[in-house]
Design a protein around this motif. Structure first.
Motif, PDB file in Angstrom:
ATOM      1  N   TYR A   1      -4.601  -0.072  -7.862  1.00 58.77           N
ATOM      2  CA  TYR A   1      -5.200  -1.364  -7.543  1.00 58.77           C
ATOM      3  C   TYR A   1      -6.303  -1.674  -8.545  1.00 58.77           C
ATOM      4  O   TYR A   1      -7.079  -0.811  -8.939  1.00 58.77           O
ATOM      5  CB  TYR A   1      -5.751  -1.367  -6.112  1.00 58.77           C
TER       6      TYR A   1
ATOM      7  N   ILE B   1     -10.265  -5.704  -7.387  1.00 55.80           N
ATOM      8  CA  ILE B   1     -10.327  -5.996  -5.959  1.00 55.80           C
ATOM      9  C   ILE B   1     -11.551  -6.858  -5.694  1.00 55.80           C
ATOM     10  O   ILE B   1     -12.686  -6.451  -5.936  1.00 55.80           O
ATOM     11  CB  ILE B   1     -10.382  -4.701  -5.134  1.00 55.80           C
TER      12      ILE B   1
ATOM     13  N   VAL C   1      -8.476   0.174   1.494  1.00 55.28           N
ATOM     14  CA  VAL C   1      -7.726   0.889   0.462  1.00 55.28           C
ATOM     15  C   VAL C   1      -8.422   2.223   0.208  1.00 55.28           C
ATOM     16  O   VAL C   1      -9.635   2.266  -0.023  1.00 55.28           O
ATOM     17  CB  VAL C   1      -7.658   0.080  -0.847  1.00 55.28           C
TER      18      VAL C   1
ATOM     19  N   PHE D   1       0.821  -1.206   0.000  1.00 59.87           N
ATOM     20  CA  PHE D   1       0.000   0.000   0.000  1.00 59.87           C
ATOM     21  C   PHE D   1       0.856   1.257   0.000  1.00 59.87           C
ATOM     22  O   PHE D   1       0.528   2.256   0.648  1.00 59.87           O
ATOM     23  CB  PHE D   1      -0.958  -0.010   1.205  1.00 59.87           C
TER      24      PHE D   1
ATOM     25  N   SER E   1      -8.780 -11.760  -3.997  1.00 60.96           N
ATOM     26  CA  SER E   1      -7.467 -11.192  -4.265  1.00 60.96           C
ATOM     27  C   SER E   1      -7.635  -9.766  -4.743  1.00 60.96           C
ATOM     28  O   SER E   1      -8.734  -9.320  -5.066  1.00 60.96           O
ATOM     29  CB  SER E   1      -6.732 -12.015  -5.331  1.00 60.96           C
ATOM     30  N   LEU E   2      -6.506  -9.068  -4.767  1.00 61.68           N
ATOM     31  CA  LEU E   2      -6.437  -7.767  -5.416  1.00 61.68           C
ATOM     32  C   LEU E   2      -5.175  -7.751  -6.259  1.00 61.68           C
ATOM     33  O   LEU E   2      -4.184  -8.420  -5.947  1.00 61.68           O
ATOM     34  CB  LEU E   2      -6.450  -6.613  -4.415  1.00 61.68           C
TER      35      LEU E   2
ATOM     36  N   VAL F   1      -6.450 -11.633  -0.167  1.00 65.47           N
ATOM     37  CA  VAL F   1      -7.148 -10.640   0.649  1.00 65.47           C
ATOM     38  C   VAL F   1      -7.779 -11.342   1.841  1.00 65.47           C
ATOM     39  O   VAL F   1      -8.466 -12.354   1.684  1.00 65.47           O
ATOM     40  CB  VAL F   1      -8.222  -9.913  -0.188  1.00 65.47           C
ATOM     41  N   ARG F   2      -7.509 -10.806   3.026  1.00 64.99           N
ATOM     42  CA  ARG F   2      -8.265 -11.218   4.220  1.00 64.99           C
ATOM     43  C   ARG F   2      -9.040 -10.022   4.744  1.00 64.99           C
ATOM     44  O   ARG F   2     -10.234  -9.884   4.562  1.00 64.99           O
ATOM     45  CB  ARG F   2      -7.323 -11.776   5.287  1.00 64.99           C
ATOM     46  N   ASP F   3      -8.365  -9.108   5.417  1.00 61.74           N
ATOM     47  CA  ASP F   3      -8.921  -7.806   5.770  1.00 61.74           C
ATOM     48  C   ASP F   3      -8.228  -6.760   4.918  1.00 61.74           C
ATOM     49  O   ASP F   3      -7.023  -6.856   4.649  1.00 61.74           O
ATOM     50  CB  ASP F   3      -8.710  -7.495   7.250  1.00 61.74           C
ATOM     51  N   LEU F   4      -8.966  -5.721   4.541  1.00 61.82           N
ATOM     52  CA  LEU F   4      -8.386  -4.770   3.588  1.00 61.82           C
ATOM     53  C   LEU F   4      -9.068  -3.427   3.766  1.00 61.82           C
ATOM     54  O   LEU F   4     -10.278  -3.342   3.984  1.00 61.82           O
ATOM     55  CB  LEU F   4      -8.601  -5.263   2.148  1.00 61.82           C
TER      56      LEU F   4
END
Length: 1426
Positions: free
Chosen positions: A421, A424, A462, A415, A428-429, A457-460
């Motif tokens: 990005y 998303i 952005v 990040f 995944s991203l 991706v688990r927690d995200l």
């Protein structure tokens, strides 16, 4: 299945007697037989046979026809009485039946059995194979005598020659008739289909087979089979052929073969879709290779320098370049997309003078970029995401740097700044970073890299730079767990866009979904919450529940209310020029253009209150959230400073604050907004000047008495960046808006147009708005009410007629046009002299939806006439002066109006009413409100009365005037004023005929006298007729210069506009690999006339959009080759003026036009008088790219296939034209040697011919060269006229025969071979006889021949007494002095000796005299001869 037979009684053969003898019948059955006949169906093996009447058979679905000439039976497949069986492993369906008929008072039995082969075709290699039994047993009675078989397609039989030419085969083996049809042969159809993302092909043929035979029952039977054969789905996998030669620094790949139904859609390289203008700049090229059967392949050529090619260092000083591409094609007619992907690599050696290059890698927690220095000792800078890499950026982004001996490693966290990005999802991203390395000395990008990496991706959370927040939350950690799809944001209507069993994904903009804003120090904080509030169901009894609300606070923080920095370097590629936001251009001539957004500032600010450092420099344009500044670097308070190699110019966009006096102190959050803009220009060596010596107009603005460092700005000598926009499609639209004669775009125009993609113009008596379309979206217009007329009125193509709006969208021209009458509904009218319009426009600019509020004030261009009639595209409008004198029934000649007056007087009120007059119908009187409900419009302005009606209303009528169709409506409005009835005629009439396209000209006709408008008046006189385009009149000189003509006749006015004339819009495009064009012109017609001795003036104006039909241009080829010149000269034309030839493919060799000319090929552009052109290309026959073939004996053939790549400019639409030219030269025969016998050998002579190079001479398997001649002892002389070869006797290559003591026959043969295939095509052999005094010959077959002269032996040796070492081997032939021996090397006592690399065979010719015993010994001198 159908059978038709002649009902005569067959010959009474034994076998057929069962068909002749009628079965026994009762009298009732005989009666019914006489009336209609019987039908008996039977099957093999059935004992019982049931009789059916004809009526019963018809009820089963059969068709029976009985005439004097024929008896017919037709039955569908799977009919009740049919049966199927296998014959020779082929499926056959048959109906076996006989008719019992009463003919000539005799019962007659007729066999009407029918049988057909119903099996499907099979695939055998590249053939469709269909089989049928040779003998269809249900149709054959007795001995079968086969006659003929004919094959065809559809319903037509083909001749035997045509069958052979197409490759069809019909064979009969083991009782099976088999038809074999090759794939791709004439008559077959190949169809491509898509199944589960894979491509298959189906080959089909409409087979027609006709067989004839005779048997014991019928003298001639003819059977015709119609069968649609088709193959099963055959996998069609295009091949990828890598033709890359790494040393050429370009990837060359051919992908194919694709069927004709597929068309190119998109090309991805390195995961990036290819932008064709940018690809062209980087020399990427894709071309189509066509084949005769309509299929084609794609050839892709990508230079190693292309930005999306990945590079990686490997061992041994090599770089591995990888080209990963995906070719997306569309399959018609359902537009199914299929992707073909491949990766090709090249390992190249590092060059001695290599530029720096970039390599990208995906890491677990981010992206790693390696900058390999290369071997050039030149300074460079690295840019990450459009920002220069410095320590400030490293610290801000948490970059990890590693400096190695030959590379720099930069590792970017996931990040970090510069990351963008994509895609998303919950799974995944995709993170993308764009990196470039710029050489400081030249300010040129040496290499650029776009690296994509996918991360789980688990927690995200952005915070995207475009003002969006993306968050993925895990709700499984609450007790009890929260259901993800039950969560929302603060605005309950904002639910998750994706969920799974434990997580939810939200994607929303920062100004939506209840997001709040707050200031924390120097940061602007946007905050929202992911919440879950359970629904509590009311119950009679209170309950205890464990569902507590779920809340998760999410924040995005942006720097605010302090100086922001936007630094731009010039000139650099577009990835720097258009870094969002803000967007700025540092022009090489010192002009700075910047677009800044104020949406991220809190509290919100008014863009109109911004300026540069010099407060007099205000924005050129603003909208709700953006400002546009354009200034030069020596104005507006711009500062300058000198860096190491650059001159830096700096200015700021600031907020102007109004300082208001207040009696009480108040708290304000309006702090200074500042955005710093920097432009960096490459400079030359420093020279010091005092302030007084600074030239006038210098780009430096120092203070009085300062000493400055002046550097010459090299960028001012470079080509203006905006020049690249000239002539492209963008400028073409600007030309359309401005209606100029050419495209003259400067940088200010272009930037303004990017921000405001429309043009507003007051034209005569209406307002026009021209709008450019972006992509597939269309603008949305709303008319806004002002003062007395409030509200909004959405304007579409269908609903604007009643209110005076005409809205049209022209997708092919990418243009929308809105015209509004000065008397339109929501327009503010001030004394009929000033009209104020107010619109709300919503459109898409740069893929973003933008809204504009448009206000425009207009005035009529000339005074109003007494009667104004406007014929718009969707309505008729008439306005008349409101102060016309009252109607005088005594002087009016208008009989319908006079007759309507009494009824008007009966219905008159103090309010306006409307009466419609229509020929042959009763008068209709309506209130104004009722007329409005029916779609009409009526208004009384300060000085005029206005009526408007859409076309095709119930009260309008269509008739003819001067033979032309005209629509007319005649309302009359009336009211009572005191004791007077006021009645006003509001007649309107418009021409309703379409334009015609004749000989390249659009022609429109209208009546000279529009009778419905003037028949109530006298003395009509035409004053003048004006025409124009886009709602504006043109003066007569301008119209004549453009080729417009107006022919005013006594009855008809004819207006002609040539196709492609100035003022219209010409659209050209490619469809189905063919050039198409269309021409559109929005004709404006205005006719001013007077009536009643000039007392009344009338004006009729009409808007008539005219379009030519879509026309296509198919090039043609003329072969101008002159055989004597030995040069292909190919003429291809004619092409319209906007078509450019960009490349040619000569027998598979791709060449741009520039490359072809540099290699010596002559490519010429041939202009024509009609503004078209053609191209000629000249290629010598002997060029390496020309295919050469010795076609048949005596004919040399040259062929050249040319694939032209053509572009429609300026949009660079690409299409191809393929042609092949063939030249044949006659009387080309292999050369022939003439041989001459000499004393000691043979002499050969060859006279040179033009085509000797097609063949090579050889001695056996060895080419005849000077080296071979020297090795073998030949004497060869080669001049420009001839070649001579002296071959001594006993030199290698001779064949010896008929060896005797008298002579030897020696033959020497020279072979002439094809130079390419080495096939022997000619032989020149010469046989000569030579004397043999003595001879020793070792033949290749292991036979040694020797002739020895014994006359020199002392004492004399008798030839007949000689032998070899083996005494049994005696001479083959002798004379008085010589002997001839001929023996095998392994016989006659031959000795063998091996020395080094030679095997020596040795024997002796011996003579031993006979010794006669005597009583007394004697001494002899006769020694043995050897």
């Amino acid at each position: 299945m159908e059978v038709s037979v002649k009902p005569q009684i067959p010959a009474p053969h034994n076998y057929s007697r069962k068909w002749i003898d009628a079965p026994p019948m009762s009298s009732e059955e005989k009666k019914r037989l006489k009336q209609e006949g019987w039908v008996i169906f039977y099957r093999p093996g059935d004992v019982q046979q049931q009789r059916w009447t004809v009526r019963e058979v018809l009820s089963l679905g059969y068709v029976i026809g009985i005439t004097d000439l024929h008896v017919l039976l037709r039955c569908p497949y799977f009919s009740p009485q049919s049966h199927r069986f296998m014959d020779k492993e082929v499926l056959v369906e048959a109906v076996s039946a006989v008719f019992l008929l009463q003919r000539q008072e005799l019962p007659t039995v007729v066999d009407v059995s029918v049988a057909c082969t119903i099996n499907d075709a099979l695939v055998d290699g590249e053939h469709l194979v269909w089989s049928s039994p040779l003998v269809l047993h249900p149709l054959v009675h007795g001995v079968f005598q086969h006659s003929s078989v004919r094959l065809g397609v559809g319903s037509e039989a083909l001749s035997g020659c045509l069958v052979r030419d197409r490759g069809y085969q019909v064979t009969a083996n083991n009782g099976v008739l088999q038809a074999r049809i090759p794939f791709g042969a004439d008559g077959t159809l190949a169809r491509a289909v898509e199944v589960d993302g894979r491509l298959f092909k189906v080959i089909s043929l409409d087979l027609f087979l006709m067989r004839e035979w005779q048997d014991d029952l019928w003298p001639l039977t003819q059977q015709r089979t119609f069968r649609l054969l088709h193959s099963p789905y055959l996998p069609h996998t295009p091949e990828v052929i890598n033709d890359t030669v790494c040393s050429e620094n370009i990837f060359s790949i051919t992908v194919g073969v694709f069927p004709w139904e597929m068309s190119f859609k998109t090309l991805y390289i390195g995961g990036e879709p290819v932008s064709w203008p940018e690809a062209k700049n980087q020399a990427l090229h894709i071309s189509q290779i066509h084949y005769k059967n309509g299929s084609y392949s794609y050839q892709l050529r990508v230079p190693f320098s292309y930005s999306s090619i990945s590079q990686k260092r490997i061992r041994g000083g090599y770089r591995r370049l990888s080209l990963a591409f995906i070719l997306t094609l569309s399959l018609t007619p359902n537009a199914k997309e299929l992707n073909y992907s491949a990766t090709v690599v090249c390992d190249v050696k590092e060059a001695a003078d290599s530029a720096p290059w970039l390599e990208g890698r995906c890491r677990e927690s981010g992206v790693q970029v390696l900058l390999h220095y290369g071997s050039r000792e030149r300074p460079w800078e690295l840019y990450v995401g459009g920002r220069r890499l410095d320590w400030e950026l490293v610290e801000l982004g948490g970059f990890e740097l590693e400096l190695e001996e030959d590379y720099l490693s930069v590792e970017l966290p996931l990040f970090a700044p510069g990351m963008t990005y994509e895609n998303i999802t919950l799974q995944s991203l995709v993170a993308k970073v764009e990196v470039s390395v710029v050489e400081l000395d030249t300010v040129q990008v040496q290499h650029s890299l776009t690296q994509r990496c996918s991360f789980p991706v688990r927690d995200l959370l952005v915070c995207l730079p475009e003002g969006r927040m993306v968050v993925v939350v895990d709700t499984s950690r609450t007790l009890p767990p929260t259901t993800p799809n039950s969560t929302t944001l603060m605005d309950p209507s904002c639910g998750p866009s994706q969920t799974d069993s434990t997580r939810a994904l939200f994607n929303f903009s920062l100004n939506s979904c209840g997001t709040t804003q707050a200031m924390e120090g120097d940061y602007l904080v946007y905050e929202n919450q992911v919440v879950y509030t359970p629904d509590l169901q009311p119950t009679k009894e209170p309950i205890i529940h464990r569902h507590s609300p779920y809340r998760l606070t999410i924040q995005c923080r942006f720097p605010a209310n302090h100086t922001d920095l936007a630094s731009f370097w010039s000139p650099v590629n577009s990835w720097v020029l258009f870094s969002p936001p803000p967007s700025a251009v540092c022009d090489p001539k010192g002009v700075v253009s910047v677009v800044a957004s104020t949406t991220m500032v809190s509290p919100r600010m008014n863009p109109n209150k911004t300026s540069l450092l010099d407060s007099r420099c205000r924005p050129m344009e603003t909208d709700n959230s953006r400002v546009l500044f354009i200034f030069t670097v020596d104005t507006c308070g711009t500062k300058s400073r000198i860096g190491a190699n650059y001159v830096t110019y700096e200015n700021e966009i600031v907020l102007l604050q109004d300082i208001l006096s207040a009696r009480q102190a108040f708290i304000t959050r309006d702090s200074d907004f500042r955005l710093t803009i920097r432009c960096n220009y490459r400079a030359t060596a420093i020279s010091t000047l005092s302030v007084d010596s600074v030239p006038r107009g210098s780009i430096l603005t120092p203070g009085r008495g300062s000493v400055v460092e002046k550097r010459q700005d090299k960028t001012r000598k470079r080509k203006l960046w905006y020049d690249r926009l000239k002539g492209n499609k963008f400028c073409w639209h600007t030309f359309f808006i401005a209606q100029n004669t050419g495209c003259h775009c400067n940088h200010a125009d272009v930037l303004f147009f990017i921000l405001v993609p429309f043009s507003i113009e007051c034209q005569g008596h209406h307002l026009a708005i021209f709008m450019l379309l972006s992509g597939d979206s269309q603008p949305s217009f709303k008319a806004l009410g002002m003062s007395y007329a409030t509200g909004e009125f959405p304007i579409t193509e269908d609903n604007g007629a009643q209110c005076g709006y005409t809205y049209r969208v022209y997708p092919m021209m990418a243009v929308a046009i809105l015209r509004a009458s000065y008397f339109s509904c929501y327009t503010e009218n001030k004394d009929d002299m000033t009209f104020t319009f107010n619109f709300h426009l919503t459109t898409v600019v740069n893929d973003e939806e933008v809204a504009y509020n448009i206000t425009k004030m207009c005035s009529p261009s000339h005074p109003w006439a007494d009667q104004e009639v406007t014929c718009e595209e969707n309505y008729m409008e008439v306005s008349v002066q409101a102060d016309l004198s009252c109607l005088n029934t005594q002087s009016v000649k208008d009989v319908p109006m006079v007759s309507a007056l009494p009824q008007a007087q009966e219905a008159v009120t103090s309010f306006w009413q409307m009466m419609f007059l229509k020929q042959g119908e009763d008068l209709v009187v309506l209130s104004v409100d009722k007329a409005k409900d029916l779609g009409y419009f009526f208004d009384v302005t300060p000085g005029r009365m206005v009526f408007r009606a859409p076309y095709r209303q119930p009260h309008s009528e269509v008739g003819t005037v001067s033979g032309l169709t005209v629509e007319m409506i005649r309302p009359a409005v009336f009211l009572q004023q005191r004791l007077t009835t006021m009645m006003v005629d509001l007649v309107a009439a418009c021409t309703q005929i379409d334009e015609v396209y004749e000989n390249g000209t659009l022609v429109w006709r209208t009546p000279t006298v529009m009778v419905p408008l003037v028949f109530a008046h006298s003395e009509f006189r035409s004053e003048h007729v004006d025409i124009g385009v886009m709602g504006k009149s043109l003066d007569h000189d301008t119209a004549a210069e453009r080729g417009y003509t107006v022919d005013v006749g006594p009855e008809i006015i004819e207006i002609s506009i040539p196709s492609n004339a100035e003022g219209g819009i010409r659209t050209s495009f490619v469809m189905n690999n063919t050039y198409h064009e269309s021409y559109f012109v929005d004709l404006y017609y205005e006719h001013t006339f007077t009536m009643d001795d000039g007392a009344l003036e009338g004006r009729l104006r009409q808007f008539k959009p005219m379009t030519t039909p879509i026309m296509f241009h198919v090039p043609f080829m003329v072969n101008l080759t002159v055989l004597e010149d030995r040069v292909f000269t190919v003429y291809v034309g004619s092409f319209p003026y906007d078509v450019d030839l960009v490349s040619v493919n000569l027998n598979g060799e791709y060449l741009t036009v520039e490359d072809a000319i540099q290699k010596g090929y002559e490519i010429s552009k041939v202009p024509h008088d009609n503004v078209t052109h053609a191209y000629t290309i000249c290629v010598p026959f002997e060029d390496p790219l020309v295919s050469k073939l010795y076609y048949v004996e005596g004919i040399q053939q040259y062929s050249l296939s040319i694939n032209y790549t053509l572009h429609i400019m300026p949009q660079r639409d690409e299409y191809f034209y393929f042609t092949t030219v063939v030249a044949q030269i006659l009387d080309v025969y292999p050369p022939s040697f003439n041989g001459l016998c000499m004393e000691n050998g043979i002499k050969f002579r060859l006279d040179h011919q033009e085509f000797d190079r097609l063949w090579v001479a050889s001695i056996g398997l060895f080419p005849l060269t000077q080296e071979l001649a020297d090795t073998r002892g030949y004497i060869m002389t080669n001049s420009s006229q001839n070649l001579t070869l002296d071959v001594p006797l006993f030199a290698p290559g001779y064949i010896y025969e008929n060896i005797s003591l008298e002579h030897i026959s020696a033959t020497f043969e020279i072979l002439i071979r094809n130079a390419e295939s080495l096939e022997v095509v000619e032989s020149s052999a010469k046989t000569c006889q030579f004397t043999t005094p003595e001879l020793l010959l070792c033949a290749p077959n292991g036979i040694m021949t020797v002739v020895s002269d014994l006359s020199q032996a002392k004492p004399d040796a008798l030839p007949s007494k000689t032998t070899l070492l083996d005494k049994t081997c005696t001479p083959k032939e002798v004379d008085e002095t010589r002997v001839l021996f001929e023996f095998a090397l392994n016989s006659c006592g031959t000795r063998v000796e091996v020395t080094n690399d030679t095997v020596i065979y040795e024997n002796e010719v011996q003579f031993e005299p006979s010794l006669t015993p005597e009583k007394n010994p004697i001494i002899m001198r006769d020694s043995a001869y050897r």
